[in-house]
Design a protein around this motif. Structure first.
Motif, PDB file in Angstrom:
ATOM      1  N   ALA A 102       0.837  -1.195   0.000  1.00 38.14           N
ATOM      2  CA  ALA A 102       0.000   0.000   0.000  1.00 38.14           C
ATOM      3  C   ALA A 102       0.875   1.249   0.000  1.00 38.14           C
ATOM      4  N   THR A 103       0.219   2.386  -0.177  1.00 37.11           N
ATOM      5  CA  THR A 103       0.879   3.675  -0.005  1.00 37.11           C
ATOM      6  C   THR A 103       0.359   4.293   1.275  1.00 37.11           C
ATOM      7  N   PHE A 104       1.261   4.536   2.214  1.00 35.88           N
ATOM      8  CA  PHE A 104       0.914   5.128   3.502  1.00 35.88           C
ATOM      9  C   PHE A 104       1.170   6.628   3.428  1.00 35.88           C
ATOM     10  N   MET A 105       0.116   7.417   3.634  1.00 29.29           N
ATOM     11  CA  MET A 105       0.228   8.876   3.649  1.00 29.29           C
ATOM     12  C   MET A 105       0.609   9.291   5.080  1.00 29.29           C
ATOM     13  N   CYS A 106       1.853   9.681   5.282  1.00 24.01           N
ATOM     14  CA  CYS A 106       2.382   9.844   6.637  1.00 24.01           C
ATOM     15  C   CYS A 106       2.721  11.290   6.970  1.00 24.01           C
ATOM     16  N   HIS A 126       6.154  -1.069   2.143  1.00 22.48           N
ATOM     17  CA  HIS A 126       5.135  -0.153   1.638  1.00 22.48           C
ATOM     18  C   HIS A 126       5.767   1.173   1.217  1.00 22.48           C
ATOM     19  N   GLU A 127       5.072   1.878   0.337  1.00 26.65           N
ATOM     20  CA  GLU A 127       5.493   3.226  -0.031  1.00 26.65           C
ATOM     21  C   GLU A 127       5.067   4.204   1.067  1.00 26.65           C
ATOM     22  N   ILE A 128       5.932   5.157   1.370  1.00 32.26           N
ATOM     23  CA  ILE A 128       5.597   6.209   2.317  1.00 32.26           C
ATOM     24  C   ILE A 128       5.570   7.534   1.566  1.00 32.26           C
ATOM     25  N   ALA A 129       4.432   8.228   1.632  1.00 32.50           N
ATOM     26  CA  ALA A 129       4.260   9.528   0.996  1.00 32.50           C
ATOM     27  C   ALA A 129       4.153  10.608   2.063  1.00 32.50           C
ATOM     28  N   GLY A 130       4.460  11.848   1.691  1.00 30.80           N
ATOM     29  CA  GLY A 130       4.312  12.972   2.601  1.00 30.80           C
ATOM     30  C   GLY A 130       2.861  13.374   2.757  1.00 30.80           C
ATOM     31  N   THR A 154       8.661  18.141   6.437  1.00 23.18           N
ATOM     32  CA  THR A 154       8.063  16.804   6.343  1.00 23.18           C
ATOM     33  C   THR A 154       8.959  15.865   5.563  1.00 23.18           C
ATOM     34  N   THR A 155       9.462  16.333   4.425  1.00 24.90           N
ATOM     35  CA  THR A 155      10.336  15.511   3.588  1.00 24.90           C
ATOM     36  C   THR A 155      11.571  15.077   4.369  1.00 24.90           C
ATOM     37  N   ARG A 165      13.826   9.714   0.711  1.00 27.66           N
ATOM     38  CA  ARG A 165      12.798  10.742   0.732  1.00 27.66           C
ATOM     39  C   ARG A 165      11.518  10.231   0.083  1.00 27.66           C
ATOM     40  N   PRO A 166      10.373  10.756   0.490  1.00 28.07           N
ATOM     41  CA  PRO A 166       9.125  10.412  -0.199  1.00 28.07           C
ATOM     42  C   PRO A 166       9.074  11.067  -1.578  1.00 28.07           C
TER      43      PRO A 166
END
Length: 317
Positions: A102-106, A126-130, A154-155, A165-166
């Motif tokens: 999944a992509t986790f919006m963190c 999992h992918e980590i997004a900002g 955040t980055t 980095r995301p």
């Protein structure tokens, strides 16, 4: 009757970006997903550091100001406390059982306050997004300088914890500003997921390059919808676990039927808020929902960055 032109013109607005889309009438036979799958299903898991929460949030959207400085720790304890102490681990285990990435919006605040959560998400593949630094402070309320600081902070916070980095960004539920997309591109972001103006990805022109926009179409495909769940603490006539599963299956089948009828693939966003649905009485429903998705031979299950790269390389060159 005399109409004041200036009063009308005050509402005029043109979105200040050139979008690179495949026109609706040209999509049949032109758009394809890998292996000709008719349905893409991307899993979006918001993991949020709320910080100070002022109640009632719903009043903010409607313009009310009188309650904005009233701190509500009860509200905070569900989204942040339960979400990060209990529910996130159920979500990670759930996805592992079904081999779903999944992509986790963190939120960036997780890097400062709960780095162990980011590390476990990343270790699971999992992918980590900002997702901004604080959930309770959105881009639409910031100045440009504040938003730049938020993106950079955040980055860096995420990168320092997971070692990379995301590449994607999804604003908090409070919303994006029109400058957000330009700023994200300037700070090295590959995709954004904040707009709702298409069923499929497209490019937002940024000079000679494009920021990939992955529309957030989740009106009927997220856990708030399945369970008819409102914001934290908001009571509704909610659906039972079995009713939620039936609701999802019907929605999923309709996506496939639309893809077959129109002749090009559709894209479904499955949103899981752990504090909402990874709770004892609902986790079983998620098991059945994911099993239903994984049991279909017609599904491509990319993360957001996989989808963005495929779209850019295939349709935005």
């Amino acid at each position: 009757m005399t109409i004041n032109p200036s009063a009308i013109d005050a509402y005029e607005y043109v979105f200040p970006y050139e979008n690179v889309k495949i026109p609706f009438r040209e999509r049949k036979g032109k758009i394809k997903f890998p292996d000709n799958k008719p349905l893409g299903v991307k899993f979006c898991v918001p993991i949020e550091w709320w910080a100070r929460v002022f109640q009632p949030k719903v009043y903010h959207a409607s313009g009310g100001k009188e309650a904005e400085q009233i701190m509500d720790v009860s509200y905070l304890s569900e989204g942040q406390g339960y979400g990060l102490d209990i529910a996130i681990y159920r979500a990670i285990d759930l996805l592992a059982r079904h081999d779903v990435k999944a992509t986790f919006m963190c939120s960036g605040g997780l890097g400062k306050y709960r780095p162990e959560v980011l590390k476990e998400i990343h270790a699971a593949g999992h992918e980590i997004a900002g997702h901004s630094f604080y959930q309770s402070r959105g881009a639409a309320r910031m100045t440009e300088a504040e938003e730049v600081e938020d993106i950079v902070r955040t980055t860096d916070s995420i990168a320092q914890v997971i070692g990379e980095r995301p590449l994607g960004w999804d604003c908090t539920g409070i919303g994006a500003h029109e400058r957000t997309f330009r700023l994200l591109h300037e700070h090295g972001y590959y995709w954004n997921g904040d707009l709702r103006d298409d069923d499929l990805p497209y490019g937002m022109k940024m000079g000679d390059d494009c920021l990939v926009q992955i529309p957030h179409r989740s009106r009927t495909t997220g856990d708030y919808s399945w369970f008819n769940h409102g914001l934290m603490g908001e009571m509704r006539a909610q659906r039972s676990a079995s009713e939620a599963v039936d609701f999802f299956m019907d929605t999923f089948d309709n996506y496939l039927e639309t893809a077959e009828r129109e002749g090009w693939p559709q894209l479904m966003t499955v949103v899981i808020h752990p504090y909402t649905s990874c709770i004892p009485e609902r986790i079983g429903a998620l098991e059945k929902i994911i099993r239903y998705v994984k049991g279909s031979p017609d599904v491509w299950n990319p993360t957001y960055i996989e989808l963005a790269r495929y779209w850019k390389e295939t349709y935005l060159k």
